[in-house]
Design a protein around this motif. Structure first.
Motif, PDB file in Angstrom:
ATOM      1  N   ASP A 153      -0.554  44.427  56.653  1.00 40.96           N
ATOM      2  CA  ASP A 153       0.193  45.003  55.547  1.00 40.96           C
ATOM      3  C   ASP A 153      -0.094  46.507  55.417  1.00 40.96           C
ATOM      4  O   ASP A 153      -1.125  46.970  55.902  1.00 40.96           O
ATOM      5  N   PRO A 154       0.798  47.289  54.800  1.00 39.18           N
ATOM      6  CA  PRO A 154       2.019  46.817  54.162  1.00 39.18           C
ATOM      7  C   PRO A 154       3.078  46.401  55.191  1.00 39.18           C
ATOM      8  O   PRO A 154       3.319  47.125  56.158  1.00 39.18           O
ATOM      9  N   LEU A 155       3.680  45.217  54.939  1.00 40.77           N
ATOM     10  CA  LEU A 155       4.747  44.741  55.810  1.00 40.77           C
ATOM     11  C   LEU A 155       6.037  45.482  55.466  1.00 40.77           C
ATOM     12  O   LEU A 155       6.077  46.273  54.522  1.00 40.77           O
ATOM     13  N   LEU A 156       7.096  45.211  56.219  1.00 41.28           N
ATOM     14  CA  LEU A 156       8.350  45.923  55.973  1.00 41.28           C
ATOM     15  C   LEU A 156       9.025  45.425  54.699  1.00 41.28           C
ATOM     16  O   LEU A 156       8.992  44.234  54.416  1.00 41.28           O
ATOM     17  N   PRO A 157       9.652  46.321  53.952  1.00 40.91           N
ATOM     18  CA  PRO A 157      10.401  45.859  52.785  1.00 40.91           C
ATOM     19  C   PRO A 157      11.718  45.203  53.222  1.00 40.91           C
ATOM     20  O   PRO A 157      12.170  45.403  54.349  1.00 40.91           O
ATOM     21  N   GLY A 158      12.297  44.405  52.314  1.00 42.22           N
ATOM     22  CA  GLY A 158      13.651  43.900  52.556  1.00 42.22           C
ATOM     23  C   GLY A 158      13.718  42.529  53.198  1.00 42.22           C
ATOM     24  O   GLY A 158      14.734  42.188  53.786  1.00 42.22           O
ATOM     25  N   PHE A 159      12.646  41.728  53.086  1.00 40.60           N
ATOM     26  CA  PHE A 159      12.689  40.349  53.605  1.00 40.60           C
ATOM     27  C   PHE A 159      12.387  39.370  52.466  1.00 40.60           C
ATOM     28  O   PHE A 159      11.469  39.600  51.681  1.00 40.60           O
ATOM     29  N   ARG A 160      13.183  38.311  52.357  1.00 38.56           N
ATOM     30  CA  ARG A 160      12.947  37.257  51.367  1.00 38.56           C
ATOM     31  C   ARG A 160      12.815  35.931  52.081  1.00 38.56           C
ATOM     32  O   ARG A 160      13.552  35.690  53.042  1.00 38.56           O
ATOM     33  N   HIS A 161      11.930  35.073  51.611  1.00 38.94           N
ATOM     34  CA  HIS A 161      11.749  33.767  52.245  1.00 38.94           C
ATOM     35  C   HIS A 161      12.124  32.645  51.290  1.00 38.94           C
ATOM     36  O   HIS A 161      11.741  32.665  50.118  1.00 38.94           O
ATOM     37  N   VAL A 162      12.875  31.683  51.798  1.00 39.62           N
ATOM     38  CA  VAL A 162      13.294  30.534  50.991  1.00 39.62           C
ATOM     39  C   VAL A 162      12.831  29.262  51.708  1.00 39.62           C
ATOM     40  O   VAL A 162      12.568  29.306  52.914  1.00 39.62           O
ATOM     41  N   PRO A 163      12.747  28.130  50.997  1.00 37.27           N
ATOM     42  CA  PRO A 163      12.336  26.891  51.682  1.00 37.27           C
ATOM     43  C   PRO A 163      13.310  26.552  52.817  1.00 37.27           C
ATOM     44  O   PRO A 163      14.513  26.772  52.688  1.00 37.27           O
ATOM     45  N   TYR A 164      12.777  26.006  53.921  1.00 30.85           N
ATOM     46  CA  TYR A 164      13.618  25.686  55.077  1.00 30.85           C
ATOM     47  C   TYR A 164      14.463  24.438  54.787  1.00 30.85           C
ATOM     48  O   TYR A 164      14.031  23.527  54.094  1.00 30.85           O
ATOM     49  N   GLY A 165      15.681  24.422  55.300  1.00 28.20           N
ATOM     50  CA  GLY A 165      16.546  23.242  55.151  1.00 28.20           C
ATOM     51  C   GLY A 165      17.084  23.080  53.747  1.00 28.20           C
ATOM     52  O   GLY A 165      17.399  21.964  53.334  1.00 28.20           O
ATOM     53  N   ASP A 166      17.180  24.167  53.008  1.00 23.01           N
ATOM     54  CA  ASP A 166      17.621  24.095  51.615  1.00 23.01           C
ATOM     55  C   ASP A 166      18.761  25.102  51.398  1.00 23.01           C
ATOM     56  O   ASP A 166      18.538  26.240  50.969  1.00 23.01           O
ATOM     57  N   PRO A 167      20.015  24.687  51.692  1.00 26.13           N
ATOM     58  CA  PRO A 167      21.148  25.621  51.598  1.00 26.13           C
ATOM     59  C   PRO A 167      21.310  26.219  50.204  1.00 26.13           C
ATOM     60  O   PRO A 167      21.700  27.384  50.069  1.00 26.13           O
ATOM     61  N   GLU A 168      20.970  25.432  49.156  1.00 24.47           N
ATOM     62  CA  GLU A 168      21.099  25.977  47.790  1.00 24.47           C
ATOM     63  C   GLU A 168      20.146  27.139  47.567  1.00 24.47           C
ATOM     64  O   GLU A 168      20.496  28.126  46.914  1.00 24.47           O
ATOM     65  N   ALA A 169      18.936  27.021  48.123  1.00 25.09           N
ATOM     66  CA  ALA A 169      17.954  28.110  47.976  1.00 25.09           C
ATOM     67  C   ALA A 169      18.472  29.368  48.668  1.00 25.09           C
ATOM     68  O   ALA A 169      18.280  30.487  48.180  1.00 25.09           O
ATOM     69  N   ILE A 170      19.135  29.186  49.817  1.00 27.58           N
ATOM     70  CA  ILE A 170      19.703  30.347  50.520  1.00 27.58           C
ATOM     71  C   ILE A 170      20.793  30.970  49.646  1.00 27.58           C
ATOM     72  O   ILE A 170      20.813  32.184  49.432  1.00 27.58           O
ATOM     73  N   GLU A 171      21.681  30.114  49.123  1.00 26.76           N
ATOM     74  CA  GLU A 171      22.780  30.629  48.281  1.00 26.76           C
ATOM     75  C   GLU A 171      22.229  31.440  47.111  1.00 26.76           C
ATOM     76  O   GLU A 171      22.737  32.516  46.789  1.00 26.76           O
ATOM     77  N   LYS A 172      21.171  30.897  46.479  1.00 26.82           N
ATOM     78  CA  LYS A 172      20.583  31.586  45.317  1.00 26.82           C
ATOM     79  C   LYS A 172      19.961  32.922  45.712  1.00 26.82           C
ATOM     80  O   LYS A 172      19.930  33.863  44.923  1.00 26.82           O
ATOM     81  N   ALA A 173      19.430  32.992  46.929  1.00 26.22           N
ATOM     82  CA  ALA A 173      18.731  34.220  47.362  1.00 26.22           C
ATOM     83  C   ALA A 173      19.703  35.320  47.795  1.00 26.22           C
ATOM     84  O   ALA A 173      19.317  36.481  47.914  1.00 26.22           O
ATOM     85  N   VAL A 174      20.957  34.953  48.071  1.00 25.43           N
ATOM     86  CA  VAL A 174      21.929  35.960  48.523  1.00 25.43           C
ATOM     87  C   VAL A 174      22.285  36.893  47.359  1.00 25.43           C
ATOM     88  O   VAL A 174      22.582  36.440  46.248  1.00 25.43           O
TER      89      VAL A 174
END
Ligand SMILES: Cc1ncc(COP(=O)(O)O)c(C=O)c1O
Length: 213
Positions: A153-174
């Motif tokens: 660290d510091p790692l790069l800005p601009g990355f978000r992680h969501v649970p795998y296999g969870d399309p709703e989590a992806i939709e919410k993170a967009v």
């Protein structure tokens, strides 16, 4: 192995096996022990070890012209790119040296495309928890596992992680800042198709997936 530990940087926790030669699906170590190779160079030796046609092609090319830079064209590069384009979905080819470099290029392409063709404020990449995308600074940031990120660290800005296999989590993170979603079709390091919290089972360590965008 002692000399390996003495002279090689400890970037990998290696198994106690010194490979000497291979043929097809078999690997032989320096003591003559034979193994059936299920790892296959982590899924890159798709023709098996030392396929005679591959060995011949490499020997022929090595004797003809070993390296020229991308400052110039060369025939094998163009021929292979044409073959790949005409046998796949791709329009053009970018040759690189590793999976990390391929993902690094994909992240750069996605950001450049989003900024230039969509909106200059778009740069975010959504990735999955438990993902593995490589060990460069950008791809280790995209990798959803703290153990690979520790100390960098510091790692790069601009990355978000969501649970795998969870399309709703992806939709919410967009958000309006989202440039791309980076996913393995099957998580190797994270466990096959797993939504489990325990994502580091050793028995699944060698399953690999491919990143797509
Ligand atoms: C899914 C996935 N992405 C990226 C990589 C990184 O590839 P490389 O080790 O060639 O940089 C790997 C390597 O195991 C992988 O399994």
């Amino acid at each position: 192995m002692k000399e390996g530990d003495r002279y090689l940087m400890s970037t990998y926790a290696r198994f106690p096996l010194v490979s000497k030669q291979g043929k097809g699906a078999t690997v032989v170590d320096v003591d003559g022990n034979r193994y059936l190779d299920f790892v296959s160079g982590i899924a890159v030796d798709s023709l098996g070890h030392c396929d005679p046609r591959l060995v011949k092609a490499i020997q022929k090319q090595a004797a003809q012209l070993l390296h020229v830079s991308n400052l110039y064209y060369n025939l094998p590069q163009i021929e292979l790119a044409k073959f790949l384009v005409t046998h796949s979905f791709a329009d053009k080819v970018f040759f690189c040296n590793s999976g990390a470099e391929a993902n690094e290029a994909a992240i750069k392409l996605a950001r450049k495309f989003a900024k230039e063709k969509r909106d200059p404020s778009r740069f975010e990449i959504i990735a999955a928890q438990g993902a593995f995308h490589g060990r460069t600074l950008a791809t280790v940031t995209a990798t959803g596992q703290e153990k690979y990120q520790k100390g960098f660290d510091p790692l790069l800005p601009g990355f978000r992680h969501v649970p795998y296999g969870d399309p709703e989590a992806i939709e919410k993170a967009v958000t309006p800042q989202t440039a791309a979603i980076l996913l393995e079709p099957i998580q190797g390091e994270g466990g096959f198709g797993s939504r489990r919290k325990d994502i580091s089972r050793k028995s699944e360590r060698f399953a690999t997936g491919t990143a797509f965008y």
